[in-house]
Design a protein around this motif. Structure first.
Motif, PDB file in Angstrom:
ATOM      1  N   GLU A   1     -47.292  31.471  37.028  1.00 51.76           N
ATOM      2  CA  GLU A   1     -46.062  31.468  35.843  1.00 51.76           C
ATOM      3  C   GLU A   1     -44.737  31.237  36.161  1.00 51.76           C
ATOM      4  OE1 GLU A   1     -45.225  35.568  37.019  1.00 51.76           O
ATOM      5  OE2 GLU A   1     -46.516  36.374  35.643  1.00 51.76           O
ATOM      6  N   ALA A   2     -44.857  29.892  37.123  1.00 48.53           N
ATOM      7  CA  ALA A   2     -43.922  29.175  37.757  1.00 48.53           C
ATOM      8  C   ALA A   2     -43.985  28.221  36.587  1.00 48.53           C
ATOM      9  CB  ALA A   2     -43.443  29.078  38.949  1.00 48.53           C
TER      10      ALA A   2
ATOM     11  N   ILE B   1     -57.116  28.870  41.877  1.00 48.95           N
ATOM     12  CA  ILE B   1     -56.814  30.207  43.611  1.00 48.95           C
ATOM     13  C   ILE B   1     -55.052  30.451  43.784  1.00 48.95           C
ATOM     14  CG2 ILE B   1     -59.210  29.025  44.881  1.00 48.95           C
ATOM     15  CD1 ILE B   1     -56.728  28.119  46.431  1.00 48.95           C
ATOM     16  N   GLU B   2     -55.003  29.767  42.749  1.00 47.80           N
ATOM     17  CA  GLU B   2     -53.501  29.575  42.960  1.00 47.80           C
ATOM     18  C   GLU B   2     -52.902  31.141  42.142  1.00 47.80           C
ATOM     19  OE1 GLU B   2     -51.299  27.594  43.677  1.00 47.80           O
ATOM     20  OE2 GLU B   2     -52.396  26.219  43.320  1.00 47.80           O
ATOM     21  N   THR B   3     -52.073  32.173  42.801  1.00 48.64           N
ATOM     22  CA  THR B   3     -50.761  33.544  42.762  1.00 48.64           C
ATOM     23  C   THR B   3     -51.054  33.302  40.917  1.00 48.64           C
ATOM     24  OG1 THR B   3     -49.294  32.642  43.426  1.00 48.64           O
ATOM     25  CG2 THR B   3     -50.844  33.298  44.782  1.00 48.64           C
ATOM     26  N   ARG B   4     -50.166  34.600  40.925  1.00 44.57           N
ATOM     27  CA  ARG B   4     -50.272  34.961  39.314  1.00 44.57           C
ATOM     28  C   ARG B   4     -48.328  33.836  39.452  1.00 44.57           C
ATOM     29  NH1 ARG B   4     -49.376  40.354  35.976  1.00 44.57           N
ATOM     30  NH2 ARG B   4     -47.588  40.235  34.499  1.00 44.57           N
ATOM     31  N   LYS B   5     -48.027  34.245  40.146  1.00 43.38           N
ATOM     32  CA  LYS B   5     -46.787  33.806  40.544  1.00 43.38           C
ATOM     33  C   LYS B   5     -46.526  32.154  40.427  1.00 43.38           C
ATOM     34  CE  LYS B   5     -42.527  33.943  43.604  1.00 43.38           C
ATOM     35  NZ  LYS B   5     -42.071  34.761  45.145  1.00 43.38           N
ATOM     36  N   ASN B   6     -47.288  31.925  41.055  1.00 45.68           N
ATOM     37  CA  ASN B   6     -47.376  30.086  41.066  1.00 45.68           C
ATOM     38  C   ASN B   6     -47.637  29.578  39.510  1.00 45.68           C
ATOM     39  OD1 ASN B   6     -46.782  29.622  43.633  1.00 45.68           O
ATOM     40  ND2 ASN B   6     -48.633  29.806  44.310  1.00 45.68           N
TER      41      ASN B   6
ATOM     42  N   ASN C   1     -44.244  25.103  43.465  1.00 43.61           N
ATOM     43  CA  ASN C   1     -44.397  26.131  44.937  1.00 43.61           C
ATOM     44  C   ASN C   1     -43.369  25.999  45.737  1.00 43.61           C
ATOM     45  OD1 ASN C   1     -47.135  27.624  44.273  1.00 43.61           O
ATOM     46  ND2 ASN C   1     -47.635  25.102  45.013  1.00 43.61           N
ATOM     47  N   ASN C   2     -42.575  24.686  44.869  1.00 38.13           N
ATOM     48  CA  ASN C   2     -41.480  24.370  46.029  1.00 38.13           C
ATOM     49  C   ASN C   2     -40.433  23.553  44.621  1.00 38.13           C
ATOM     50  OD1 ASN C   2     -38.603  23.589  47.354  1.00 38.13           O
ATOM     51  ND2 ASN C   2     -40.079  22.676  49.040  1.00 38.13           N
ATOM     52  N   TYR C   3     -39.537  24.056  43.949  1.00 36.33           N
ATOM     53  CA  TYR C   3     -38.181  23.404  42.845  1.00 36.33           C
ATOM     54  C   TYR C   3     -37.215  23.801  43.027  1.00 36.33           C
ATOM     55  CZ  TYR C   3     -38.996  27.252  40.081  1.00 36.33           C
ATOM     56  OH  TYR C   3     -39.883  28.401  38.866  1.00 36.33           O
ATOM     57  N   GLU C   4     -36.900  25.295  43.957  1.00 33.49           N
ATOM     58  CA  GLU C   4     -34.999  25.065  43.798  1.00 33.49           C
ATOM     59  C   GLU C   4     -34.466  24.175  44.042  1.00 33.49           C
ATOM     60  OE1 GLU C   4     -34.610  28.332  47.166  1.00 33.49           O
ATOM     61  OE2 GLU C   4     -36.423  29.402  46.502  1.00 33.49           O
ATOM     62  N   GLY C   5     -33.183  23.890  43.374  1.00 27.85           N
ATOM     63  CA  GLY C   5     -32.324  23.556  42.985  1.00 27.85           C
ATOM     64  C   GLY C   5     -32.177  22.008  42.183  1.00 27.85           C
ATOM     65  N   LEU C   6     -33.128  22.425  41.614  1.00 26.62           N
ATOM     66  CA  LEU C   6     -33.237  20.963  40.244  1.00 26.62           C
ATOM     67  C   LEU C   6     -32.262  21.875  39.278  1.00 26.62           C
ATOM     68  CD1 LEU C   6     -35.232  19.463  39.576  1.00 26.62           C
ATOM     69  CD2 LEU C   6     -37.397  20.372  38.709  1.00 26.62           C
ATOM     70  N   SER C   7     -32.458  20.733  38.999  1.00 29.88           N
ATOM     71  CA  SER C   7     -30.698  21.329  37.238  1.00 29.88           C
ATOM     72  C   SER C   7     -31.068  20.425  36.380  1.00 29.88           C
ATOM     73  CB  SER C   7     -29.604  20.651  37.755  1.00 29.88           C
ATOM     74  OG  SER C   7     -28.858  21.105  36.899  1.00 29.88           O
ATOM     75  N   LYS C   8     -31.815  20.691  35.444  1.00 34.19           N
ATOM     76  CA  LYS C   8     -32.273  20.282  34.492  1.00 34.19           C
ATOM     77  C   LYS C   8     -30.981  19.549  33.160  1.00 34.19           C
ATOM     78  CE  LYS C   8     -34.365  21.108  29.646  1.00 34.19           C
ATOM     79  NZ  LYS C   8     -33.428  20.160  28.684  1.00 34.19           N
TER      80      LYS C   8
ATOM     81  N   LYS D   1     -41.919  25.350  30.109  1.00 34.23           N
ATOM     82  CA  LYS D   1     -41.775  25.140  29.340  1.00 34.23           C
ATOM     83  C   LYS D   1     -39.852  24.573  28.416  1.00 34.23           C
ATOM     84  CE  LYS D   1     -39.610  28.734  26.297  1.00 34.23           C
ATOM     85  NZ  LYS D   1     -40.058  30.829  26.289  1.00 34.23           N
ATOM     86  N   THR D   2     -39.219  25.133  30.027  1.00 39.02           N
ATOM     87  CA  THR D   2     -38.218  24.759  30.553  1.00 39.02           C
ATOM     88  C   THR D   2     -37.628  22.237  30.188  1.00 39.02           C
ATOM     89  OG1 THR D   2     -37.198  25.949  32.090  1.00 39.02           O
ATOM     90  CG2 THR D   2     -35.958  23.970  32.101  1.00 39.02           C
ATOM     91  N   TYR D   3     -38.737  21.868  30.639  1.00 37.16           N
ATOM     92  CA  TYR D   3     -39.086  20.408  30.679  1.00 37.16           C
ATOM     93  C   TYR D   3     -39.767  20.059  29.893  1.00 37.16           C
ATOM     94  CZ  TYR D   3     -36.212  20.464  34.634  1.00 37.16           C
ATOM     95  OH  TYR D   3     -35.658  21.146  35.497  1.00 37.16           O
TER      96      TYR D   3
END
Length: 280
Positions: free
Chosen positions: A232-233, A225-230, A194-201, A239-241
């Motif tokens: 997908e995030a 109960i999580e949203t589809r957006k969450n 829900n909050n990972y902006e600024g994270l650089s692999k 996948k990234t890590y």
């Protein structure tokens, strides 16, 4: 090449020392350093473990450390600074000593920042009676480095949890942007989808490789109960890590806990699960 100091190195080493102290401690009268020249030379030759770093037969840096871990000298030639030489030398020193101590003048800001970046902490300060300047006494302790660093992003860990765990003997909480975040042997990165902006692999990849860290990632699986957006995030992060070991915790496995209980106690659950991982 790094090797023990030899007699033929003395003039070059002392020239490097003199230029270094004049420039970095410009706020102290040059007579002070002239008067301490012989004392420093004796210290380097007789009372400490002194090594020189050379490239193409040119001495670019030298270090001088007492048996008890007190750093008497740590100098890189001004012409070769910001090339990673200082960091390389410090990493080598840390392999030989369990505890390091250094005195740095408060006004020598560049040196203070360097030692902070190398994981040293200010433990006290005092006035040097010979020149009336304030000196910081800074220390690095391998016992602290042996702890697992729990890395977090932005404000994903509350101030209460950070304060409650300051004295934890198993791990340290560190913001991933803290210069000391990767000064450890083991690290676990907590990612909140829900909050990972600024994270650089790319930054993480570099830091993990450079510091040779045992690195893992911890995440909660999305709740029903999580949203589809969450969701997908979450999948995007997985996948990234994928190259790293990712520890997932499914809160739905907790018995006798409602969704409300899980959300309310999420940080408590996080700390309990990370404690289990950190001692493995």
């Amino acid at each position: 090449m790094l090797r023990k100091i030899r007699n033929e190195d003395i003039d070059d080493v002392m020239f490097l020392w003199r230029n270094g102290v004049y420039k970095s401690n410009f706020f102290i009268n040059s007579n002070y350093w002239s008067n301490n020249y012989d004392k420093m030379q004796d210290s380097i030759l007789c009372n400490a473990n002194t090594n020189v770093y050379l490239e193409n037969d040119t001495i670019k840096a030298f270090t001088s450390i007492k048996e008890d871990g007190e750093i008497k000298a740590f100098f890189v030639d001004e012409k070769y600074k910001r090339q990673g030489i200082g960091t390389m030398l410090m990493n080598n020193i840390k392999k030989e000593y369990k505890y390091l101590l250094v005195r740095v003048y408060e006004k020598n800001i560049s040196s203070v920042l360097f030692f902070k970046a190398m994981g040293f902490k200010k433990i006290s300060s005092e006035i040097n009676k010979d020149n009336n300047e304030i000196e910081y006494i800074m220390a690095w302790d391998d016992n602290e480095v042996q702890k697992t660093n729990i890395l977090y992003i932005n404000d994903t860990i509350s101030d209460k949890s950070l304060n409650d765990n300051k004295q934890n003997t198993k791990f340290n909480f560190c913001n991933i942007n803290d210069k000391r975040a990767f000064d450890c042997k083991k690290a676990i990165l907590y990612i909140d989808y829900n909050n990972y902006e600024g994270l650089s692999k790319s930054m993480i990849d570099y830091k993990v490789r450079y510091n040779d860290i045992d690195f893992k990632i911890f995440m909660f699986k999305p709740l029903i109960i999580e949203t589809r957006k969450n969701k997908e995030a979450f999948e995007k992060i997985i996948k990234t890590y994928k190259d790293y070991e990712i520890k997932l915790f499914d809160c739905s496995t907790l018995k006798d806990n409602t969704i409300y209980d899980i959300i309310k106690n999420k940080e408590k659950i996080l700390i309990e699960e990370i404690e289990k991982i950190s001692i493995v």
